[in-house]
Enzyme design. Sequence first.
Site, PDB file in Angstrom:
ATOM      1  NE  ARG A   1      -3.700  -2.132   2.693  1.00  0.00           N
ATOM      2  CZ  ARG A   1      -3.475  -3.257   3.342  1.00  0.00           C
ATOM      3  NH1 ARG A   1      -2.303  -3.454   3.942  1.00  0.00           N
ATOM      4  NH2 ARG A   1      -4.394  -4.207   3.402  1.00  0.00           N
TER       5      ARG A   1
ATOM      6  CE  LYS B   1      -6.570  -0.371   4.313  1.00  0.00           C
ATOM      7  NZ  LYS B   1      -7.865  -0.684   3.660  1.00  0.00           N
TER       8      LYS B   1
ATOM      9  CG  HIS C   1      -4.881   1.010  -4.644  1.00  0.00           C
ATOM     10  ND1 HIS C   1      -4.197   0.824  -3.456  1.00  0.00           N
ATOM     11  CD2 HIS C   1      -5.858   0.065  -4.662  1.00  0.00           C
ATOM     12  CE1 HIS C   1      -4.742  -0.178  -2.784  1.00  0.00           C
ATOM     13  NE2 HIS C   1      -5.749  -0.651  -3.494  1.00  0.00           N
TER      14      HIS C   1
ATOM     15  NE  ARG D   1      -3.176  -3.410  -1.482  1.00  0.00           N
ATOM     16  CZ  ARG D   1      -2.662  -4.245  -0.595  1.00  0.00           C
ATOM     17  NH1 ARG D   1      -1.363  -4.417  -0.532  1.00  0.00           N
ATOM     18  NH2 ARG D   1      -3.433  -4.908   0.247  1.00  0.00           N
TER      19      ARG D   1
ATOM     20  CG  HIS E   1      -6.147  -8.384   1.383  1.00  0.00           C
ATOM     21  ND1 HIS E   1      -6.243  -8.978   0.130  1.00  0.00           N
ATOM     22  CD2 HIS E   1      -5.967  -7.061   1.144  1.00  0.00           C
ATOM     23  CE1 HIS E   1      -6.111  -8.057  -0.803  1.00  0.00           C
ATOM     24  NE2 HIS E   1      -5.937  -6.893  -0.216  1.00  0.00           N
TER      25      HIS E   1
ATOM     26  CE1 TYR F   1      -6.149  -7.405  -6.951  1.00  0.00           C
ATOM     27  CE2 TYR F   1      -6.400  -8.171  -4.693  1.00  0.00           C
ATOM     28  CZ  TYR F   1      -6.193  -7.150  -5.606  1.00  0.00           C
ATOM     29  OH  TYR F   1      -6.043  -5.865  -5.153  1.00  0.00           O
TER      30      TYR F   1
END
Length: 288
Positions: free
Chosen positions: A146, A168, A232, A235, A259, A268
């Site tokens: 990220r 995150k 982004h 990514r 994630h 994906y």
Amino acid sequence: MLINSFVVYFSAVLGRADRTCVEYAKEIRYFAAWLEPGLPVDEVLMLAMRSDVRRYIESCSERSAATRARKISTLRTFFAWCVDAGHRSDNPVAGMPRPKISRSLPVYLSLDDAKALVRSARSRDDLFYRRRNTLVIILYINCGFRLSELAGIQMHDVYDDAIRVVGKGGKERYVYLNNSCQRALRLWLGKRGHGSGHLIVSKQGQGLHPSSLASVVKLELVKVGLGHLSTHKLRHTAATLLYRYGHVDIRALQSILGHASIATTEIYTHVVSDQVIAAMESHPMAEF
């Protein structure tokens, strides 16, 4: 002030990232200002009713479903804290349904575009920018960081074959560096030096803010005619190329990308696999 107390709890107790805390506080203030702009924020929040929240969400009908869902989640979390802390006896957002969010397929660079982007970064005349920007692009495309993660990497997070990343919610993970990443890293450190501080820096030795780092990537995208894509998308490209060509397990991909939910990673799996291609090419009408 209630919002400030909530942010302290949200950060210190729940361990939410600073950026997340800022966004939550901003959203709560925006709701209070929308509801009663002339009254003190605390008073508005203490008197807010379920019908007020519903009207607020309805006023955002032109915004995306994801935005409206985020607003509901933010207010629900805040008012739940108010109840827990004894500021209110009820949570006016409890049980309020969120709009259904349809997941769109991620946009990504083709393998040829990804290679062209790296070649473009490697062609810069200025040695400093050539080595720094090449590392940034290669780490993006290979590791799927990220923007905030890449900007936050410190020298003490860097190892010969891996980088420690804080994602995150302050969650840490180690990302393995393949040969391309390791080579780009060695070349960059040969120019930057091994002193402490941020891995990615300006010529003045200062760490780059995520927005400045985004500008670096955007400049490289523009050079190869991909200026319409956001940073982004690199990514997304990393995840897609890993799944398409690396034959990685979905759980491994989840770990690489950091994630929290496997559902986020599953987007994906849109990539057409070799097995699917072979099946389509063997279709009896394929050559008709």
